[in-house]
Design a protein around this motif. Structure first.
Motif, PDB file in Angstrom:
ATOM      1  N   GLU A  70       0.835  -1.210   0.000  1.00 25.87           N
ATOM      2  CA  GLU A  70       0.000   0.000   0.000  1.00 25.87           C
ATOM      3  C   GLU A  70       0.872   1.263   0.000  1.00 25.87           C
ATOM      4  OE1 GLU A  70      -3.321   0.437  -0.277  1.00 25.87           O
ATOM      5  OE2 GLU A  70      -3.414  -1.725  -0.650  1.00 25.87           O
ATOM      6  N   LEU A  71       1.960   1.242   0.742  1.00 27.47           N
ATOM      7  CA  LEU A  71       2.870   2.396   0.765  1.00 27.47           C
ATOM      8  C   LEU A  71       3.517   2.608  -0.597  1.00 27.47           C
ATOM      9  CD1 LEU A  71       4.573   2.059   4.261  1.00 27.47           C
ATOM     10  CD2 LEU A  71       2.940   3.797   3.521  1.00 27.47           C
ATOM     11  N   ARG A  72       3.864   1.523  -1.278  1.00 30.42           N
ATOM     12  CA  ARG A  72       4.425   1.641  -2.634  1.00 30.42           C
ATOM     13  C   ARG A  72       3.413   2.290  -3.585  1.00 30.42           C
ATOM     14  NH1 ARG A  72       9.185  -1.402  -3.232  1.00 30.42           N
ATOM     15  NH2 ARG A  72       9.365  -2.998  -1.641  1.00 30.42           N
ATOM     16  N   LYS A  73       2.155   1.851  -3.497  1.00 30.25           N
ATOM     17  CA  LYS A  73       1.122   2.433  -4.353  1.00 30.25           C
ATOM     18  C   LYS A  73       0.928   3.916  -4.045  1.00 30.25           C
ATOM     19  CE  LYS A  73      -1.472  -1.870  -4.795  1.00 30.25           C
ATOM     20  NZ  LYS A  73      -2.690  -2.590  -4.382  1.00 30.25           N
ATOM     21  N   LYS A  74       0.895   4.229  -2.767  1.00 35.20           N
ATOM     22  CA  LYS A  74       0.718   5.629  -2.366  1.00 35.20           C
ATOM     23  C   LYS A  74       1.892   6.476  -2.839  1.00 35.20           C
ATOM     24  CE  LYS A  74      -0.890   8.836   0.598  1.00 35.20           C
ATOM     25  NZ  LYS A  74      -2.075   9.580   0.431  1.00 35.20           N
ATOM     26  N   ASP A  75       3.103   5.940  -2.748  1.00 27.59           N
ATOM     27  CA  ASP A  75       4.293   6.677  -3.187  1.00 27.59           C
ATOM     28  C   ASP A  75       4.310   6.845  -4.702  1.00 27.59           C
ATOM     29  OD1 ASP A  75       6.893   7.920  -2.430  1.00 27.59           O
ATOM     30  OD2 ASP A  75       7.680   6.351  -3.753  1.00 27.59           O
ATOM     31  N   ALA A  76       3.730   5.889  -5.415  1.00 28.40           N
ATOM     32  CA  ALA A  76       3.675   6.003  -6.875  1.00 28.40           C
ATOM     33  C   ALA A  76       2.763   7.153  -7.297  1.00 28.40           C
ATOM     34  CB  ALA A  76       3.204   4.691  -7.491  1.00 28.40           C
ATOM     35  N   THR A  77       1.680   7.372  -6.563  1.00 28.79           N
ATOM     36  CA  THR A  77       0.758   8.455  -6.927  1.00 28.79           C
ATOM     37  C   THR A  77       1.183   9.797  -6.339  1.00 28.79           C
ATOM     38  OG1 THR A  77      -0.675   7.964  -5.039  1.00 28.79           O
ATOM     39  CG2 THR A  77      -1.202   6.892  -7.145  1.00 28.79           C
ATOM     40  N   GLU A  78       1.712   9.771  -5.128  1.00 32.25           N
ATOM     41  CA  GLU A  78       2.128  10.999  -4.444  1.00 32.25           C
ATOM     42  C   GLU A  78       3.441  10.723  -3.705  1.00 32.25           C
ATOM     43  OE1 GLU A  78       0.623  13.668  -0.742  1.00 32.25           O
ATOM     44  OE2 GLU A  78      -0.899  12.644  -1.909  1.00 32.25           O
ATOM     45  N   PRO A  79       4.584  11.011  -4.348  1.00 33.21           N
ATOM     46  CA  PRO A  79       5.881  10.660  -3.746  1.00 33.21           C
ATOM     47  C   PRO A  79       6.089  11.338  -2.391  1.00 33.21           C
ATOM     48  CG  PRO A  79       6.141  11.319  -6.036  1.00 33.21           C
ATOM     49  CD  PRO A  79       4.730  11.616  -5.655  1.00 33.21           C
ATOM     50  N   PHE A  80       6.363  10.514  -1.391  1.00 29.64           N
ATOM     51  CA  PHE A  80       6.605  11.034  -0.054  1.00 29.64           C
ATOM     52  C   PHE A  80       7.754  10.333   0.660  1.00 29.64           C
ATOM     53  CE2 PHE A  80       3.934   7.399   0.609  1.00 29.64           C
ATOM     54  CZ  PHE A  80       4.343   6.871   1.824  1.00 29.64           C
ATOM     55  N   ILE A  81       8.170   9.192   0.155  1.00 30.51           N
ATOM     56  CA  ILE A  81       9.169   8.400   0.877  1.00 30.51           C
ATOM     57  C   ILE A  81      10.520   9.108   0.918  1.00 30.51           C
ATOM     58  CG2 ILE A  81      10.470   6.227   0.826  1.00 30.51           C
ATOM     59  CD1 ILE A  81       7.928   4.812   0.192  1.00 30.51           C
ATOM     60  N   GLU A  82      10.927   9.786  -0.150  1.00 27.52           N
ATOM     61  CA  GLU A  82      12.204  10.497  -0.123  1.00 27.52           C
ATOM     62  C   GLU A  82      12.202  11.579   0.946  1.00 27.52           C
ATOM     63  OE1 GLU A  82      13.605  11.994  -3.800  1.00 27.52           O
ATOM     64  OE2 GLU A  82      13.575  10.045  -4.771  1.00 27.52           O
ATOM     65  N   ARG A  83      11.093  12.305   1.071  1.00 30.38           N
ATOM     66  CA  ARG A  83      10.997  13.334   2.120  1.00 30.38           C
ATOM     67  C   ARG A  83      11.004  12.697   3.499  1.00 30.38           C
ATOM     68  NH1 ARG A  83       5.826  16.319   0.135  1.00 30.38           N
ATOM     69  NH2 ARG A  83       5.376  14.135  -0.045  1.00 30.38           N
ATOM     70  N   LEU A  84      10.344  11.555   3.633  1.00 31.39           N
ATOM     71  CA  LEU A  84      10.328  10.845   4.902  1.00 31.39           C
ATOM     72  C   LEU A  84      11.729  10.394   5.285  1.00 31.39           C
ATOM     73  CD1 LEU A  84       8.657   9.576   7.207  1.00 31.39           C
ATOM     74  CD2 LEU A  84       8.445   7.558   5.788  1.00 31.39           C
ATOM     75  N   ILE A  85      12.479   9.885   4.316  1.00 34.67           N
ATOM     76  CA  ILE A  85      13.849   9.454   4.577  1.00 34.67           C
ATOM     77  C   ILE A  85      14.719  10.649   4.959  1.00 34.67           C
ATOM     78  CG2 ILE A  85      15.929   8.474   3.517  1.00 34.67           C
ATOM     79  CD1 ILE A  85      14.039   6.688   1.863  1.00 34.67           C
ATOM     80  N   ALA A  86      14.529  11.778   4.273  1.00 34.19           N
ATOM     81  CA  ALA A  86      15.315  12.978   4.592  1.00 34.19           C
ATOM     82  C   ALA A  86      15.015  13.461   6.006  1.00 34.19           C
ATOM     83  CB  ALA A  86      15.028  14.064   3.578  1.00 34.19           C
ATOM     84  N   ALA A  87      13.767  13.339   6.426  1.00 37.05           N
ATOM     85  CA  ALA A  87      13.393  13.823   7.757  1.00 37.05           C
ATOM     86  C   ALA A  87      13.730  12.833   8.872  1.00 37.05           C
ATOM     87  CB  ALA A  87      11.904  14.148   7.777  1.00 37.05           C
ATOM     88  N   ALA A  88      13.462  11.540   8.639  1.00 37.80           N
ATOM     89  CA  ALA A  88      13.590  10.560   9.713  1.00 37.80           C
ATOM     90  C   ALA A  88      14.755   9.601   9.527  1.00 37.80           C
ATOM     91  CB  ALA A  88      12.298   9.763   9.825  1.00 37.80           C
TER      92      ALA A  88
END
Length: 92
Positions: A70-88
């Motif tokens: 589900e996170l992969r699908k969500k990231d495909a439509t609205e990229p957020f994982i790179e920002r999450l990695i940068a923050a956390a």
């Protein structure tokens, strides 16, 4: 009297030289300690980052597998994982 006047003039010049020297030293110290605002940018494949972030062991719980899908699908439509990695940061 002339010697006294020359002494006072020499003291004024000496004070001026000291003040200028201290001013220059303080300026150089402040300038040398200033942080530069440069960003180091590297080109990394986005899918590799997402795969590394969402990687699971082979014997992972099916609920976790579903959650990462589900996170992969969500990231495909609205990229957020790179920002999450940068923050956390990346998981250990």
């Amino acid at each position: 009297m002339r010697i006294i006047n020359q002494t006072f003039q020499n003291q004024k010049i000496l004070k001026t030289v000291k003040l200028v020297t201290y001013g220059v030293l303080i300026f150089l110290l402040m300038y040398s300690c200033r942080k530069t605002e440069t960003k180091v940018t590297t080109q990394v494949n986005n899918s590799a980052i997402v795969d590394a972030f969402l990687s699971l062991p082979n014997d992972a719980d099916p609920l976790l597998v579903r959650l990462t899908d589900e996170l992969r699908k969500k990231d495909a439509t609205e990229p957020f994982i790179e920002r999450l990695i940068a923050a956390a940061g990346m998981p250990q």
